[in-house]
Motif scaffolding. Structure first.
Motif, PDB file in Angstrom:
ATOM      1  N   VAL A 161       0.831  -1.201   0.000  1.00  0.00           N
ATOM      2  CA  VAL A 161       0.000   0.000   0.000  1.00  0.00           C
ATOM      3  C   VAL A 161       0.862   1.246   0.000  1.00  0.00           C
ATOM      4  O   VAL A 161       0.542   2.251  -0.616  1.00  0.00           O
ATOM      5  CB  VAL A 161      -0.933  -0.005   1.222  1.00  0.00           C
ATOM      6  N   PHE A 162       2.007   1.184   0.695  1.00  0.00           N
ATOM      7  CA  PHE A 162       2.840   2.368   0.865  1.00  0.00           C
ATOM      8  C   PHE A 162       4.017   2.398  -0.107  1.00  0.00           C
ATOM      9  O   PHE A 162       4.834   3.290  -0.065  1.00  0.00           O
ATOM     10  CB  PHE A 162       3.370   2.422   2.300  1.00  0.00           C
ATOM     11  N   ALA A 163       4.130   1.379  -0.986  1.00  0.00           N
ATOM     12  CA  ALA A 163       5.335   1.267  -1.803  1.00  0.00           C
ATOM     13  C   ALA A 163       5.467   2.431  -2.766  1.00  0.00           C
ATOM     14  O   ALA A 163       6.464   3.134  -2.782  1.00  0.00           O
ATOM     15  CB  ALA A 163       5.305  -0.046  -2.573  1.00  0.00           C
ATOM     16  N   GLY A 164       4.455   2.649  -3.595  1.00  0.00           N
ATOM     17  CA  GLY A 164       4.535   3.734  -4.563  1.00  0.00           C
ATOM     18  C   GLY A 164       5.613   3.467  -5.601  1.00  0.00           C
ATOM     19  O   GLY A 164       6.250   2.412  -5.633  1.00  0.00           O
TER      20      GLY A 164
ATOM     21  N   SER B  31      -2.504   9.945  -8.499  1.00  0.00           N
ATOM     22  CA  SER B  31      -3.905   9.864  -8.898  1.00  0.00           C
ATOM     23  C   SER B  31      -4.848  10.344  -7.820  1.00  0.00           C
ATOM     24  O   SER B  31      -6.045  10.482  -8.061  1.00  0.00           O
ATOM     25  CB  SER B  31      -4.254   8.413  -9.260  1.00  0.00           C
ATOM     26  N   ALA B  32      -4.331  10.580  -6.606  1.00  0.00           N
ATOM     27  CA  ALA B  32      -5.207  11.056  -5.536  1.00  0.00           C
ATOM     28  C   ALA B  32      -5.592  12.506  -5.721  1.00  0.00           C
ATOM     29  O   ALA B  32      -6.526  12.992  -5.089  1.00  0.00           O
ATOM     30  CB  ALA B  32      -4.526  10.881  -4.186  1.00  0.00           C
TER      31      ALA B  32
ATOM     32  N   VAL C 254       2.067  14.036   2.014  1.00  0.00           N
ATOM     33  CA  VAL C 254       1.745  15.424   1.694  1.00  0.00           C
ATOM     34  C   VAL C 254       1.861  16.312   2.929  1.00  0.00           C
ATOM     35  O   VAL C 254       2.232  17.482   2.834  1.00  0.00           O
ATOM     36  CB  VAL C 254       0.335  15.515   1.071  1.00  0.00           C
ATOM     37  N   ASP C 255       1.564  15.758   4.116  1.00  0.00           N
ATOM     38  CA  ASP C 255       1.617  16.536   5.351  1.00  0.00           C
ATOM     39  C   ASP C 255       2.911  16.314   6.130  1.00  0.00           C
ATOM     40  O   ASP C 255       2.975  16.586   7.331  1.00  0.00           O
ATOM     41  CB  ASP C 255       0.415  16.176   6.229  1.00  0.00           C
ATOM     42  N   GLU C 256       3.965  15.847   5.466  1.00  0.00           N
ATOM     43  CA  GLU C 256       5.186  15.456   6.158  1.00  0.00           C
ATOM     44  C   GLU C 256       5.874  16.617   6.886  1.00  0.00           C
ATOM     45  O   GLU C 256       6.552  16.411   7.900  1.00  0.00           O
ATOM     46  CB  GLU C 256       6.177  14.834   5.169  1.00  0.00           C
ATOM     47  N   GLU C 257       5.693  17.834   6.395  1.00  0.00           N
ATOM     48  CA  GLU C 257       6.402  18.973   6.989  1.00  0.00           C
ATOM     49  C   GLU C 257       6.104  19.115   8.475  1.00  0.00           C
ATOM     50  O   GLU C 257       6.974  19.452   9.257  1.00  0.00           O
ATOM     51  CB  GLU C 257       6.039  20.261   6.248  1.00  0.00           C
ATOM     52  N   TRP C 258       4.848  18.834   8.866  1.00  0.00           N
ATOM     53  CA  TRP C 258       4.504  18.934  10.287  1.00  0.00           C
ATOM     54  C   TRP C 258       4.277  17.563  10.921  1.00  0.00           C
ATOM     55  O   TRP C 258       4.529  17.386  12.107  1.00  0.00           O
ATOM     56  CB  TRP C 258       3.257  19.795  10.481  1.00  0.00           C
TER      57      TRP C 258
ATOM     58  N   PRO D 213      -0.625   2.660  -7.097  1.00  0.00           N
ATOM     59  CA  PRO D 213       0.422   3.299  -6.283  1.00  0.00           C
ATOM     60  C   PRO D 213       0.603   4.755  -6.664  1.00  0.00           C
ATOM     61  O   PRO D 213       0.341   5.170  -7.800  1.00  0.00           O
ATOM     62  CB  PRO D 213       1.664   2.478  -6.605  1.00  0.00           C
ATOM     63  N   ARG D 214       1.069   5.525  -5.690  1.00  0.00           N
ATOM     64  CA  ARG D 214       1.279   6.957  -5.895  1.00  0.00           C
ATOM     65  C   ARG D 214       2.710   7.320  -5.535  1.00  0.00           C
ATOM     66  O   ARG D 214       3.345   6.653  -4.724  1.00  0.00           O
ATOM     67  CB  ARG D 214       0.323   7.766  -5.007  1.00  0.00           C
ATOM     68  N   GLU D 215       3.159   8.375  -6.113  1.00  0.00           N
ATOM     69  CA  GLU D 215       4.489   8.862  -5.748  1.00  0.00           C
ATOM     70  C   GLU D 215       4.496   9.335  -4.301  1.00  0.00           C
ATOM     71  O   GLU D 215       5.447   9.093  -3.570  1.00  0.00           O
ATOM     72  CB  GLU D 215       4.893  10.005  -6.674  1.00  0.00           C
TER      73      GLU D 215
END
Length: 539
Positions: free
Chosen positions: A45-48, A55-56, A123-127, A246-248
């Motif tokens: 699921v997390f591979a990407g 696509s999200a 996407v929210d990794e900064e915080w 999968p997504r980047e």
């Protein structure tokens, strides 16, 4: 709601009050957990892939703006939809009487002292990954966080002690995270093995492995109601984050556009309904379903047909309230500000969820609000017509932090002496000026004076009743003219009984003489006075 009330409601919505020490970003941790916990079922699921399209993006919409750094905004008062069913209206009045709930975020993520399960979201990794200091490899982070179920073993979990402490500390209901966004279920679900009773979780053989059942039963036995937190998103099930798409970079929403893949989306809807049916059928009386992940809803193209699930549950539990956060409409029965409170009173059912420390889940070396701050926060929220859902995060070993216990007990001690001014009350104009706050019940008005750290008690106190009175009445609140009171009593007498306080006219308002026994206390948290024989207002 008339035009004047709507205008006033908009003004109240525009200026929320910030909560000191309640940041959306994570608190620094000193995490001793070694890397390596890995769930092979979650890995794909997390591979990407580096060249995979995101696509999200099609499924992300304006609804994501309702959640900033993991903190939800809240719906506008003027958009509130009152339920038509008399029983639900009655239950909303019951809810407004409770005033203090205990919120708990607990799950495998508690082992790391990070921002719940948010580290799974690129996407929210900064915080969301600010507290992750052992690697900066996104793939590794996601594998390890998803695999924390393999080391979650809270052997010191004692639900009866939690319930006893909550009851003695003045809490009236529990709001517990049955499932956070990571998809890990804290009940004995049949929908997935990714749960506290799943074979890969070492705690699965413990007598209290079905954490939700153990907690719900223990809290009900102590007379507390149950609010079940449930995330509408699920970052583990392949029908939301699909390994076939999968997504980047992972993001909050599904890994596909539900409009383009309706059969896969329908599979997720069925999965969600099955989980809700389990919780609302097999776990006793549930007083409120508290739904997180406000980006999941019709506005974003992620319609889980929540109304079907709620109405089906109400066939068994007709009293069930629903808090579909930020979505609005008939299933957001309670408005839920997060880590903040409105600047002015709101005259609809609302509840601020606010952390005792700096974050919702457990933090190593956490810094907690003082008992004084908690009392003042509760008083202000109640004076504005709301409830406080105070979040206390359990430790990964199953205990509550000692400092949190001390503060819960301190809050409870103040409530035992002054709870009459809190429980079952409604806002009344003027609701407060920052130093004084007012509530009303059964024809009485309660005046609560907050004391700053180190502030001494003066013998004579001026009540600011005239200021803001007309404005409050124009907003639809009851109001009490200063001349309508006959006498005053201080609630927290030395022996627990109320004691008379001299009440006099003073210019356009009133003045109180604080009874001598209360002046002897060098620096109280807050003093509450009962003003009786009001001619109008109150309940």
């Amino acid at each position: 709601m008339n035009d004047m009330q709507a205008e006033a409601a908009a003004a109240r919505q525009a200026g929320p009050t910030a909560i000191p020490g309640a940041a959306g970003a994570p608190h620094p941790t000193c995490n001793p957990i070694a890397a390596g916990a890995f769930d092979p079922d979650a890995a794909d699921v997390f591979a990407g892939s580096d060249d995979a399209p995101d696509s999200a993006s099609a499924s992300l919409s304006e609804a994501d703006g309702d959640v900033q750094e993991g903190v939800h905004t809240y719906s506008r008062e003027e958009d509130y939809v009152w339920p038509e069913e008399p029983l639900l209206r009655e239950r909303l009045e019951w809810f407004r009487d409770q005033k203090l709930g205990l919120m708990m975020h607990w799950g495998p993520y508690s082992q790391l002292g990070i921002v719940e399960s948010w580290a799974l979201d690129d996407v929210d990794e900064e915080w969301s990954r600010d507290g992750i200091d052992w690697t900066d490899d996104p793939a590794r982070i996601k594998r390890e966080v998803a695999g924390l179920n393999r080391t979650f073993n809270p052997l010191r979990f004692q639900p009866e002690r939690w319930a006893e402490l909550a009851a003695e500390s003045g809490f009236r209901y529990l709001n517990f995270t049955t499932k956070h966004h990571d998809g890990f279920c804290m009940w004995d679900t049949k929908t997935t093995g990714y749960s506290v009773t799943g074979r890969d979780t070492p705690f699965h053989s413990h007598p209290h492995a079905d954490v939700c059942r153990a907690l719900f039963d223990a809290f009900r036995a102590r007379g507390l109601a149950i609010s079940a937190y449930f995330s509408k998103a699920d970052w583990h099930t392949p029908s939301y984050w699909s390994p076939d798409m999968p997504r980047e970079r992972t993001s909050r929403g599904p890994s596909y556009d539900p409009a383009e893949h309706p059969s896969l989306w329908e599979k997720f809807v069925s999965y969600t309904h099955e989980q809700l049916d389990e919780l609302l059928t097999h776990y006793g009386r549930i007083d409120m379903l508290w739904l997180d992940a406000g980006w999941v809803g019709p506005r974003s193209g992620q319609d889980i047909r929540l109304g079907e699930a709620v109405e089906r549950a109400r066939l068994r539990q007709p009293w069930l309230l629903s808090a579909d956060r930020t979505i609005g409409g008939p299933y957001e029965n309670v408005v839920t500000p997060e880590q903040t409170l409105p600047e002015r009173p709101m005259l609809v059912p609302w509840e601020s969820c606010i952390t005792m420390g700096t974050a919702f889940s457990f933090r190593y070396e956490e810094e907690y609000k003082s008992v004084r701050e908690l009392v003042h926060l509760l008083v202000e929220i109640v004076a504005k017509g709301g409830n406080l859902a105070l979040n206390v995060a359990p430790q990964p070993d199953g205990r509550l932090p000692r400092s949190a216990i001390e503060r819960m007990k301190g809050l409870g001690a103040w409530l035992r002496a002054n709870g009459e001014a809190i429980y079952g009350t409604r806002p009344i104009a003027p609701f407060g000026d920052g130093q004084w706050f007012f509530t009303a019940k059964d024809g009485n008005v309660y005046a609560i004076r907050l004391y700053a750290e180190g502030e001494a008690v003066q013998e004579r106190l001026e009540l600011p009743l005239a200021a803001g009175l007309a404005d409050g009445i124009s907003q639809g609140m009851d109001g009490v003219p200063p001349g309508s009171f006959a006498r005053a009593e201080a609630l927290a007498g030395p022996d627990g009984a109320a004691i008379p306080a001299l009440l006099e006219r003073s210019g356009a308002g009133l003045a109180l003489t604080v009874p001598e026994p209360l002046r002897a206390e060098p620096n109280p948290l807050a003093l509450a006075f009962r003003l009786t024989k009001a001619q109008e207002g109150g309940r």
